[in-house]
Design an enzyme around this catalytic site. Structure first.
Site, PDB file in Angstrom:
ATOM      1  N   SER A  43       0.759  -1.388  -0.059  1.00 41.88           N
ATOM      2  CA  SER A  43       0.212  -0.276  -0.101  1.00 41.88           C
ATOM      3  C   SER A  43       1.046   1.291  -0.023  1.00 41.88           C
ATOM      4  O   SER A  43       2.073   1.104   0.426  1.00 41.88           O
ATOM      5  CB  SER A  43      -0.932   0.037   1.215  1.00 41.88           C
ATOM      6  OG  SER A  43      -0.296   0.190   2.337  1.00 41.88           O
ATOM      7  N   ASP A  44       0.147   2.239  -0.307  1.00 46.04           N
ATOM      8  CA  ASP A  44       0.932   3.735  -0.092  1.00 46.04           C
ATOM      9  C   ASP A  44       0.586   3.952   1.392  1.00 46.04           C
ATOM     10  O   ASP A  44      -0.301   3.176   2.042  1.00 46.04           O
ATOM     11  CB  ASP A  44       0.250   4.728  -1.058  1.00 46.04           C
ATOM     12  CG  ASP A  44       1.162   6.023  -1.239  1.00 46.04           C
ATOM     13  OD1 ASP A  44       2.279   5.985  -0.385  1.00 46.04           O
ATOM     14  OD2 ASP A  44       1.089   6.435  -2.296  1.00 46.04           O
ATOM     15  N   PHE A  45       1.239   4.875   1.929  1.00 49.21           N
ATOM     16  CA  PHE A  45       1.119   5.237   3.404  1.00 49.21           C
ATOM     17  C   PHE A  45      -0.220   5.695   3.621  1.00 49.21           C
ATOM     18  O   PHE A  45      -0.509   6.916   3.250  1.00 49.21           O
ATOM     19  CB  PHE A  45       2.358   6.149   3.699  1.00 49.21           C
ATOM     20  CG  PHE A  45       2.168   6.522   5.204  1.00 49.21           C
ATOM     21  CD1 PHE A  45       2.174   5.357   6.106  1.00 49.21           C
ATOM     22  CD2 PHE A  45       2.276   7.746   5.785  1.00 49.21           C
ATOM     23  CE1 PHE A  45       2.234   5.901   7.591  1.00 49.21           C
ATOM     24  CE2 PHE A  45       1.886   8.029   7.094  1.00 49.21           C
ATOM     25  CZ  PHE A  45       2.075   7.059   7.994  1.00 49.21           C
TER      26      PHE A  45
END
Length: 728
Positions: A267-269
């Site tokens: 995932s992105d943050f």
């Protein structure tokens, strides 16, 4: 993305203090046997793992710090032995975070170079610096479709065309992952998918039809995966058709199944919104600390049947297999990371990217190169100097903005490099910051040539609202041009600009964000020590009204009340309509018969070229096979230069494809009068699907029967050679 701190016990540490053995491994760690495949090794490791140890791989911090057991209050068991410390770093353009790294030019400059080999070299240099700085995963490269030139992250992507951006991303990935086998670094391609604006990126839905999704937004990822095999892919913040990207079945259906991606999805943050739906939707690892992918949450989803043990095993296998395949298990990070990893060789690559990525847009009366002894050159503009004026200097435009110049504290300033180069030509240089246009005009009036720098800051976290220059740059240029008819403009921007002063100046150079070697590169270009070889990787419109996203519903998107402004305190999802469909980039301008300011693929040289003798030879059996396209390129000028021949294809009208598509390109360097024969091949089975369209009726990729038009030339609007072939 904003990457959190990875808590680690120290680079190179292993869980049980066991040596990193290779060859046959050891009985305690049979997964260290390098004679086995990454898949076999990963399965051996997971077979020796408890459920808790498997779950560690599903969170970045717990996966990458094997001897640590507690992360933000979440506790795991100690990991199995012989697992590596892994440290992620953001890095589409350069290795962000560590001190002492080379700040390479923006990715858009790399795209403007149109050179796969240079992208490989740049990736190799990045990986070299990353590993020595104690980082062995790079969250890079990134691809997008440049749907709107206002998008904040435009400079860190690779332009508007699927083939060009997919090829360059693949080449850069190969450089990162293959260039330094004893110092391995893994690449994570991002951001999947349709992450085309920063405004409300975490609270917006990209609403796209299935054909457009595949042909425009998925295709560059599919090309990069097929031609480079990145270890990871990062999913994006936004929703796609009402479902968060990181739990959207697009990950399973298009990326893992259709594109054959066998790495892991991270995932992105902050882009994870669920536990079970994300894991079922194809997300394998949560970035940073465990929030949704905690052992308690995943075990609860397992107990209630929301996820299965097979899905947990599959996610863990993908992560471990990717780490092993990338070499992270077999080559530990240095015990003491370097704080000065930049080298002369890597700086030379940064300079080369800046040179080859700069695009000469106008050169009336051969105002460039800056030849002639005794000339007086006026250099004007805040970004030409390392001395800040109003907080703006050469460091401001060294790299993607984010509002600071900290990434590039001491670049080679254009003013210094031009002054030094002018001295060798017997010229003198005067400087004005341009803070006062009247004062700048006075300095320009006393010079033979005025070189004025214009800039526009751009980067993650915010979109631009205009295509005008920052700091009243357009007014400054107009004032300088009124005072001196021999004015050359150098643009340091992360996207297209509209240039209302274009007719009043003689020269325009698009330099993007040119990195820490910017001055050296620009001086060499302006004085003709090297030729301009850059070509635009995106269309420059005459106005925002001409762009594909010219209605509020398309950009920035609307809310339920029809407004484009978020209601106070609302968490409503902004709905962004991708109603332009396939008409993105140059395909929009072609299909709508809109004349751009500068077309995709455009760029001038210090010499000239002609294209001749086109021959189109099909080697097709029905809808399979290849088409060979050959032609001559001849240098008709007085100096050596590099041409970038481009091959475009128009599909039969029955397909409904807008305009034409880029299906091939090359670069050839020729001496004056020299000619060469260029051959480009259109392969029906290539990952870029040059002959194909997405058939919505059959829900499959298809190739239409009928006539195909071939065009060859110097840009998408300069195509002197035309041919055809038929698919029967």
């Amino acid at each position: 993305m904003a990457l959190g701190t990875v808590l680690a016990t120290g680079p190179g540490a292993s869980a049980a203090g066991l040596p990193r053995t290779t060859g046959g491994g050891n009985s305690a760690c049979p997964w260290m046997d390098t004679r086995k495949t990454p898949d076999q090794r990963a399965k051996l490791l997971l077979a020796r793992s408890t459920l808790g140890q498997k779950l560690r791989w599903l969170d970045e911090q717990s996966a990458n710090s094997p001897t640590q057991t507690t992360f933000s209050g979440v506790t795991y068991p100690v990991q199995v032995a012989c697992t590596p410390t892994v440290v992620y770093a953001d890095g589409p353009d350069y290795v962000r975070g560590p001190a002492g790294v080379t700040v390479f030019p923006a990715q858009l400059a790399l795209a403007a170079a149109w050179n796969d080999d240079l992208a490989y070299d740049k990736g190799k240099a990045q990986a070299d610096e990353a590993f020595r700085a104690g980082k062995n995963v790079l969250l890079a490269p990134g691809v997008s479709s440049s749907r709107t030139p206002l998008a904040g992250r435009t400079p860190e992507y690779l332009g508007e065309d699927s083939l060009l951006s997919g090829n360059l991303a693949a080449a850069q990935t190969n450089g990162i992952q293959e260039g330094n086998p004893k110092q391995p670094v893994m690449a994570v391609l991002k951001h999947y998918i349709a992450n085309e604006q920063e405004l409300d990126r975490q609270t917006s839905s990209s609403n796209i039809d299935g054909r457009t999704l595949r042909e425009v937004y998925d295709l560059p990822f599919a090309i990069a995966v097929a031609k480079s095999d990145p270890g990871g892919v990062m999913c994006s913040f936004n929703q796609v058709n009402g479902v968060w990207a990181c739990e959207n079945q697009i990950q399973n259906n298009l990326l893992k199944t259709e594109a054959g991606f066998d790495g892991y999805i991270v995932s992105d943050f902050g882009s994870v919104h669920s536990t079970g739906p994300s894991l079922v939707g194809g997300l394998d690892q949560e970035l940073n600390r465990p929030r949704f992918y905690t052992p308690a949450n995943i075990e609860a989803a397992l107990d209630t049947g929301v996820v299965s043990m097979a899905q947990i095993d599959a996610a863990a296998l993908r992560v471990v297999r990717a780490y092993i395949a990338a070499g992270l298990f077999d080559h530990p990070l240095p015990a003491t990371p370097s704080t000065s990893t930049s080298t002369p060789a890597n700086k030379a690559i940064a300079r080369t990217v800046a040179e080859r990525g700069s695009v000469l847009l106008k050169n009336s009366g051969s105002i460039l190169p800056l030849a002639g002894r005794g000339k007086k050159i006026a250099v004007i503009g805040q970004t030409a100097s390392n001395t800040p004026t109003g907080g703006v200097s050469a460091g401001t435009v060294c790299a993607e903005g984010r509002g600071t110049s900290a990434a590039c504290p001491n670049p080679v300033a254009p003013l210094d490099a031009i002054t030094g180069r002018a001295a060798t030509a017997g010229q003198t240089v005067s400087y004005d910051s341009g803070a006062n246009p009247a004062a700048a005009a006075s300095v320009a009036r006393g010079a033979d040539v005025a070189v004025v720098f214009g800039y526009a800051k751009q980067g993650e976290f915010a979109d631009r609202t205009t295509l005008a220059l920052d700091g009243n740059g357009d007014d400054l240029i107009a004032a300088v041009a009124a005072a001196n008819p021999n004015t050359v403009v150098v643009l340091e921007t992360g996207t297209a600009t509209t240039m209302p002063w274009l007719a009043s100046v003689k020269g325009v150079v698009q330099a993007w964000y040119p990195g820490d070697q910017q001055g050296t590169a620009l001086a060499r270009l302006l004085y003709g020590d090297t030729d301009f070889t850059g070509r635009l990787p995106m269309t420059f419109p005459k106005s925002l009204a001409d762009t594909p996203t010219n209605t509020p519903a398309q950009y920035p998107g609307t809310f339920a009340d029809g407004s484009t402004t978020r209601p106070a305190g609302s968490t409503e999802i902004r709905q962004v309509s991708y109603s332009e469909g396939l008409k993105v980039g140059y395909k929009w301008y072609d299909s709508q018969s809109i004349e751009p300011l500068f077309p995709f693929g455009y760029g001038l040289s210090y010499t000239s070229f002609v294209y001749q003798n086109l021959r189109v030879t099909p080697h097709l059996k029905g809808k399979r096979g290849t088409v060979s396209v050959t032609f001559d390129v001849r240098n008709t000028g007085a100096r050596t230069g590099t041409a970038t021949p481009q091959l475009y294809l128009t599909l039969p009208s029955v397909t409904g494809e807008p305009g034409k598509r880029l299906v091939g390109y090359d670069q050839v360097t020729l001496r004056p009068g020299q000619s060469t024969r260029v051959q480009l091949t259109i392969d029906a089975t290539s990952p870029d699907r040059p002959l194909s369209f997405w058939n919505t009726a059959g829900h499959t990729w298809d190739i239409a029967t009928g006539g195909y038009q071939v065009q060859v030339g110097a840009s998408s609007r300069d195509l002197p050679l035309t041919g055809s072939f038929t698919v029967s």
